[in-house]
Scaffold this motif. Structure first.
Motif, PDB file in Angstrom:
ATOM      1  N   ASN A  84     -32.208  30.019  -6.935  1.00  0.00           N
ATOM      2  CA  ASN A  84     -31.282  30.080  -8.067  1.00  0.00           C
ATOM      3  C   ASN A  84     -31.833  30.971  -9.173  1.00  0.00           C
ATOM      4  O   ASN A  84     -33.014  30.884  -9.516  1.00  0.00           O
ATOM      5  CB  ASN A  84     -31.030  28.687  -8.636  1.00  0.00           C
ATOM      6  N   PHE A  85     -30.957  31.788  -9.740  1.00  0.00           N
ATOM      7  CA  PHE A  85     -31.329  32.658 -10.856  1.00  0.00           C
ATOM      8  C   PHE A  85     -30.393  32.380 -12.029  1.00  0.00           C
ATOM      9  O   PHE A  85     -29.606  33.231 -12.440  1.00  0.00           O
ATOM     10  CB  PHE A  85     -31.272  34.131 -10.439  1.00  0.00           C
ATOM     11  N   ALA A  86     -30.498  31.169 -12.540  1.00  0.00           N
ATOM     12  CA  ALA A  86     -29.673  30.798 -13.691  1.00  0.00           C
ATOM     13  C   ALA A  86     -30.087  31.559 -14.947  1.00  0.00           C
ATOM     14  O   ALA A  86     -29.382  31.531 -15.959  1.00  0.00           O
ATOM     15  CB  ALA A  86     -29.776  29.296 -13.938  1.00  0.00           C
ATOM     16  N   ASP A  87     -31.229  32.251 -14.891  1.00  0.00           N
ATOM     17  CA  ASP A  87     -31.740  32.970 -16.055  1.00  0.00           C
ATOM     18  C   ASP A  87     -31.153  34.368 -16.197  1.00  0.00           C
ATOM     19  O   ASP A  87     -31.402  35.046 -17.188  1.00  0.00           O
ATOM     20  CB  ASP A  87     -33.266  33.063 -15.974  1.00  0.00           C
ATOM     21  N   THR A  88     -30.421  34.833 -15.210  1.00  0.00           N
ATOM     22  CA  THR A  88     -29.840  36.177 -15.284  1.00  0.00           C
ATOM     23  C   THR A  88     -28.345  36.102 -15.028  1.00  0.00           C
ATOM     24  O   THR A  88     -27.894  35.537 -14.037  1.00  0.00           O
ATOM     25  CB  THR A  88     -30.470  37.115 -14.239  1.00  0.00           C
ATOM     26  N   ARG A  89     -27.569  36.650 -15.939  1.00  0.00           N
ATOM     27  CA  ARG A  89     -26.122  36.715 -15.724  1.00  0.00           C
ATOM     28  C   ARG A  89     -25.548  37.948 -16.406  1.00  0.00           C
ATOM     29  O   ARG A  89     -26.108  38.464 -17.379  1.00  0.00           O
ATOM     30  CB  ARG A  89     -25.437  35.456 -16.209  1.00  0.00           C
ATOM     31  N   ALA A  90     -24.440  38.401 -15.873  1.00  0.00           N
ATOM     32  CA  ALA A  90     -23.801  39.607 -16.392  1.00  0.00           C
ATOM     33  C   ALA A  90     -23.256  39.356 -17.792  1.00  0.00           C
ATOM     34  O   ALA A  90     -22.914  38.222 -18.162  1.00  0.00           O
ATOM     35  CB  ALA A  90     -22.682  40.036 -15.451  1.00  0.00           C
ATOM     36  N   ALA A  91     -23.162  40.433 -18.555  1.00  0.00           N
ATOM     37  CA  ALA A  91     -22.644  40.332 -19.921  1.00  0.00           C
ATOM     38  C   ALA A  91     -21.236  39.734 -19.906  1.00  0.00           C
ATOM     39  O   ALA A  91     -20.393  40.107 -19.084  1.00  0.00           O
ATOM     40  CB  ALA A  91     -22.623  41.712 -20.570  1.00  0.00           C
ATOM     41  N   GLU A  96     -21.280  28.762 -16.255  1.00  0.00           N
ATOM     42  CA  GLU A  96     -20.480  28.293 -15.123  1.00  0.00           C
ATOM     43  C   GLU A  96     -19.983  29.463 -14.278  1.00  0.00           C
ATOM     44  O   GLU A  96     -19.929  29.358 -13.053  1.00  0.00           O
ATOM     45  CB  GLU A  96     -19.312  27.456 -15.619  1.00  0.00           C
ATOM     46  N   ASP A  97     -19.606  30.577 -14.934  1.00  0.00           N
ATOM     47  CA  ASP A  97     -19.184  31.774 -14.181  1.00  0.00           C
ATOM     48  C   ASP A  97     -20.308  32.250 -13.272  1.00  0.00           C
ATOM     49  O   ASP A  97     -20.096  32.575 -12.100  1.00  0.00           O
ATOM     50  CB  ASP A  97     -18.807  32.916 -15.137  1.00  0.00           C
ATOM     51  N   ASP A  98     -21.510  32.298 -13.824  1.00  0.00           N
ATOM     52  CA  ASP A  98     -22.658  32.776 -13.060  1.00  0.00           C
ATOM     53  C   ASP A  98     -22.975  31.847 -11.894  1.00  0.00           C
ATOM     54  O   ASP A  98     -23.255  32.297 -10.781  1.00  0.00           O
ATOM     55  CB  ASP A  98     -23.876  32.894 -13.975  1.00  0.00           C
ATOM     56  N   ALA A  99     -22.926  30.540 -12.148  1.00  0.00           N
ATOM     57  CA  ALA A  99     -23.186  29.574 -11.078  1.00  0.00           C
ATOM     58  C   ALA A  99     -22.161  29.706  -9.968  1.00  0.00           C
ATOM     59  O   ALA A  99     -22.500  29.644  -8.776  1.00  0.00           O
ATOM     60  CB  ALA A  99     -23.164  28.155 -11.647  1.00  0.00           C
ATOM     61  N   TYR A 100     -20.916  29.893 -10.346  1.00  0.00           N
ATOM     62  CA  TYR A 100     -19.852  30.069  -9.347  1.00  0.00           C
ATOM     63  C   TYR A 100     -20.123  31.311  -8.497  1.00  0.00           C
ATOM     64  O   TYR A 100     -19.979  31.271  -7.263  1.00  0.00           O
ATOM     65  CB  TYR A 100     -18.495  30.176 -10.028  1.00  0.00           C
ATOM     66  N   ASP A 101     -20.509  32.404  -9.141  1.00  0.00           N
ATOM     67  CA  ASP A 101     -20.780  33.642  -8.403  1.00  0.00           C
ATOM     68  C   ASP A 101     -21.922  33.448  -7.414  1.00  0.00           C
ATOM     69  O   ASP A 101     -21.820  33.853  -6.247  1.00  0.00           O
ATOM     70  CB  ASP A 101     -21.130  34.771  -9.381  1.00  0.00           C
TER      71      ASP A 101
END
Length: 323
Positions: A84-91, A96-101
């Protein structure tokens, strides 16, 4: 009637058994082990294994397809985990969007791999364990955002694959990232703790189901005990894990109906457990059926104390020959 087992009972801090002495041992691998020799691992006693699939969003472990097929072909009980990379997400993306992706990407890769192996539903051939989020990276998010992230990840996997989850994390990670919140403590825990003797620390969980007791570097406890690394990686370190139950229990964990499930109301319970069977069913049940009912009540976080007491009274009456 088929006996219901207790695959998630686990072990608490009072269990004195050394990690290497648990009857059911397995390993977990990634591309770090190269082209892993699964025959060597099985010959060394591995009864189950986990292998890495997704690495965050968009990246796949280089050995994923090979490992998954090899495990399937040999019939070893198999599990899949995602880094899991909960520390990186797109602008502009929420937690929740990042977790879904990330979860959707993982499920896509699992479905692709499973479709190459058999015609049945993914992860439902009776040899697959629940899916594992490897949650251990430090994130810049708040504990609230981290909680939202992992809840969305779990629900996305449940919806896409119809399988529950096993949480891989450590107590220090959970304290740092989740403020020690016990909101998922009823999901089964896979805990990293490199020692053959000291019992794992696991707050806020009170029981572990899988114990990763040997790893790489100074954590290669298996090598210290045996004079060599766990077989399969040409002498390189391999993570070794103990399972807390019997092989029969572990096989029961491969049945989707036995998954621990994050329900819509936030309660974690057996996916298909009937928390309160009709009392008339209790009164006419056999001793074996009552044992099944009692185990289901104990494993469900929605069990009714009155129903549990009634089942135990009836079992006692039968054992004393009163009926």
């Amino acid at each position: 009637m088929t006996k219901t087992l207790t695959p998630y009972l686990g072990c608490d801090a009072n269990n004195p058994t050394r990690a290497s002495q648990f009857d059911v041992q397995g390993c977990d691998v990634s591309q770090a082990q190269g082209e892993y020799d699964w025959d060597a691992a099985i010959s060394a006693g591995a009864k189950f294994a986990f292998c890495r699939c997704a690495v965050g969003y968009g990246d796949v472990d280089k050995q994923w397809d090979r490992n998954w097929k090899a495990m399937h072909d040999r019939g070893i009980i198999r599990g899949v985990y995602a880094a899991n990379f909960a520390d990186t997400r797109a602008a502009g993306k929420s937690a929740e969007d990042d977790a879904y992706d990330e979860a959707s990407f993982l499920c896509e890769k699992i479905i692709e791999a499973e479709n190459q192996l058999h015609d049945g539903e993914p992860l439902k051939d009776g040899r697959c364990l629940p899916v594992v989020p490897d949650f251990e990276r430090k994130t810049p998010q708040s504990a609230k955002e981290d909680r939202a992230w992992i809840l969305k990840w779990i629900r996305t996997v449940q919806d896409a694959l119809g399988r529950g989850t096993i949480i891989y994390t450590g107590d220090q990670v959970w304290a740092r990232e989740m403020d020690g919140d016990p909101f998922l403590k009823d999901l089964p825990l896979w805990v990293p703790h490199y020692s053959n003797g000291r019992v794992p620390t696991m707050r806020p969980w009170t029981r572990w189901v899988f114990w990763q007791w040997s790893g790489g570097g100074n954590g290669d406890v298996y090598r210290k005990l045996n004079g060599h690394a766990f077989p399969g990686a040409k002498g390189n370190s391999v993570d070794v894990n103990a399972y807390s139950g019997t092989l029969e229990d572990l096989e029961a964990m491969c049945l989707p109906g036995n998954d621990m499930w994050l329900h819509d109301d936030g309660v974690i319970a057996l996916r298909h457990a009937n928390p309160l069977p009709p009392s008339s069913d209790h009164d006419s049940a056999t001793a074996e059926q009552l044992e099944v009912i009692e185990q289901e009540l104990l494993m469900s976080r929605r069990f009714n104390e009155q129903a549990l007491e009634r089942v135990r009274q009836l079992r006692n009456r039968i054992s004393l020959g009163w009926e």
